[in-house]
Design an enzyme around this catalytic site. Structure first.
Site, PDB file in Angstrom:
ATOM      1  N   LEU A   1      66.018 -56.041  -6.199  1.00 20.73           N
ATOM      2  CA  LEU A   1      65.506 -55.963  -4.835  1.00 20.73           C
ATOM      3  C   LEU A   1      64.269 -55.073  -4.859  1.00 20.73           C
ATOM      4  O   LEU A   1      64.296 -53.986  -5.451  1.00 20.73           O
ATOM      5  CB  LEU A   1      66.546 -55.359  -3.881  1.00 20.73           C
ATOM      6  CG  LEU A   1      67.752 -56.228  -3.527  1.00 20.73           C
ATOM      7  CD1 LEU A   1      68.725 -55.444  -2.645  1.00 20.73           C
ATOM      8  CD2 LEU A   1      67.322 -57.497  -2.807  1.00 20.73           C
ATOM      9  N   ASP A   2      63.177 -55.502  -4.230  1.00 15.98           N
ATOM     10  CA  ASP A   2      61.972 -54.681  -4.153  1.00 15.98           C
ATOM     11  C   ASP A   2      62.283 -53.362  -3.454  1.00 15.98           C
ATOM     12  O   ASP A   2      63.229 -53.284  -2.657  1.00 15.98           O
ATOM     13  CB  ASP A   2      60.870 -55.425  -3.396  1.00 15.98           C
ATOM     14  CG  ASP A   2      60.291 -56.588  -4.201  1.00 15.98           C
ATOM     15  OD1 ASP A   2      60.491 -56.604  -5.431  1.00 15.98           O
ATOM     16  OD2 ASP A   2      59.649 -57.472  -3.596  1.00 15.98           O
ATOM     17  N   PRO A   3      61.483 -52.318  -3.714  1.00 17.34           N
ATOM     18  CA  PRO A   3      61.773 -51.002  -3.130  1.00 17.34           C
ATOM     19  C   PRO A   3      61.989 -51.002  -1.617  1.00 17.34           C
ATOM     20  O   PRO A   3      62.908 -50.340  -1.126  1.00 17.34           O
ATOM     21  CB  PRO A   3      60.527 -50.188  -3.508  1.00 17.34           C
ATOM     22  CG  PRO A   3      60.078 -50.798  -4.802  1.00 17.34           C
ATOM     23  CD  PRO A   3      60.356 -52.267  -4.664  1.00 17.34           C
TER      24      PRO A   3
END
EC number: 5.4.99.25
Length: 340
Positions: free
Chosen positions: A81-83
């Protein structure tokens, strides 16, 4: 306006029929460790956390924190998951780390907020978004860590939840590796006004959902403390799911006690060792090999169809690729046969 009800079905939701090959097969209760009977230390070693990732840190950072909190050597997550993205992040621990591979064919679900760059009638928004269901072609975003080659991905369903001005809240079920940011960009192009993603949350990763098993990092720290300092293991045990949870969606082959040790020692699964199996298995499918106590033994590639496994009396049914069960959980029954 009223919305049509959407059938939210991912590959993980497929129901499978169980076929009996040997109706006389039984399991010895003295062997193995069924998920519900594992001591807490073993539960951790063969466990998966259904983590609610907060926005901010990377998935890698979150896994590193969990390893530090729980004093673990190994852990791995089931899909980056992206930040800025929050939500369901399965984290497999220690000897269960490689089970995250099983989540790839399961499908994922997200809730996204799309902001349109121009005004569009609601009925047109819904109509155009529904046209993106099915197979789509994507190129990974510029910021992606993977090579930017064109790739085909499947969108299982899109459900518009709310439209307020130029903001569109929607739920989408997709194949692993689908970029929601790119999907939104192309929806904007199709609408003729452009669009970008404002927010994103993952609500499912195969069998892992936003349910009572989903926990935060704060919960995990508290429950670990209760166990270590106060001897209360109830909450910590519930915070960790058995690795078998990660293969709930896979087609399965259940094997006899007499075949378990052979598989854990590196043998492929031969037809005589099968007690029962799921219908619909195709050659090449990723399958979970289970004991009759529903313990995960291994993952492998089906070398036969379900019907072939059912009808044949010999041959290799599953090419074993990853073994999870320790070798000492079940006895080497072939040695007893050799000595007799």
């Amino acid at each position: 306006m009223a919305r049509d009800e959407v059938r939210r079905i991912l590959p993980a939701d497929i129901k499978r029929e169980v076929l009996i090959k040997d109706e006389n097969a039984e399991t010895n209760p003295d062997w193995g460790f069924p998920p519900e009977k594992r001591p807490i230390e073993m539960h951790i070693q063969f466990g998966v956390i259904n983590l609610d990732k907060p926005p901010g840190p990377t998935s890698h950072e979150v896994v590193a924190w969990i390893k530090k909190i729980l004093n673990l050597e190994k852990a791995g997550h089931g899909g980056t998951l992206d930040p800025k993205v929050s939500g369901v992040l399965p984290v497999a621990l220690e000897k269960a780390t490689r089970v995250v591979q099983a989540l790839l064919p399961a499908g994922k679900e997200y809730v996204a907020l799309m902001h349109l760059h121009g005004d569009v009638p609601e009925d047109k928004i819904i109509q155009v978004m529904k046209e993106f269901e099915g197979e789509i072609i994507q190129r990974p975003p510029l910021r992606s860590a993977v090579k930017r080659r064109l790739r085909t991905r499947k969108v299982y369903y899109i459900e518009v939840l709310e439209i307020e001005g130029r903001d569109v809240l929607f739920r989408v079920g997709v194949e692993a590796g689908t970029y929601i940011r790119s999907l939104i960009h192309h929806i904007g192009l199709a609408l003729g006004v452009g669009a970008h993603m404002s927010e994103l949350r993952r609500t499912r990763s195969g069998p892992f959902k936003e349910d009572e098993t989903l926990i935060t990092l704060h919960d995990l720290v508290d429950y670990y403390y209760f166990w270590k300092e106060d001897g209360i293991e109830e909450y910590f045990r519930k915070a960790i799911q058995p690795m078998e949870k990660a293969v709930e969606h896979l087609p399965k082959v259940w094997i006899k006690d007499s075949a378990v040790a052979a598989v854990t020692h590196g043998a492929d699964l031969a037809v005589p060792g099968i007690a029962k199996l799921h219908a619909g298995i195709k050659r090449g499918d990723l399958v979970a090999i289970m004991t009759l106590k529903d313990e995960l033994v291994a993952l492998g590639k089906a070398m036969m169809t379900s019907q072939e496994m059912l009808e044949k009396t010999k041959g290799i049914a599953v090419d074993v690729e990853k073994v999870f069960m320790p070798r000492d959980w079940y006895p080497k029954l072939w040695e007893k046969r050799d000595r007799s």
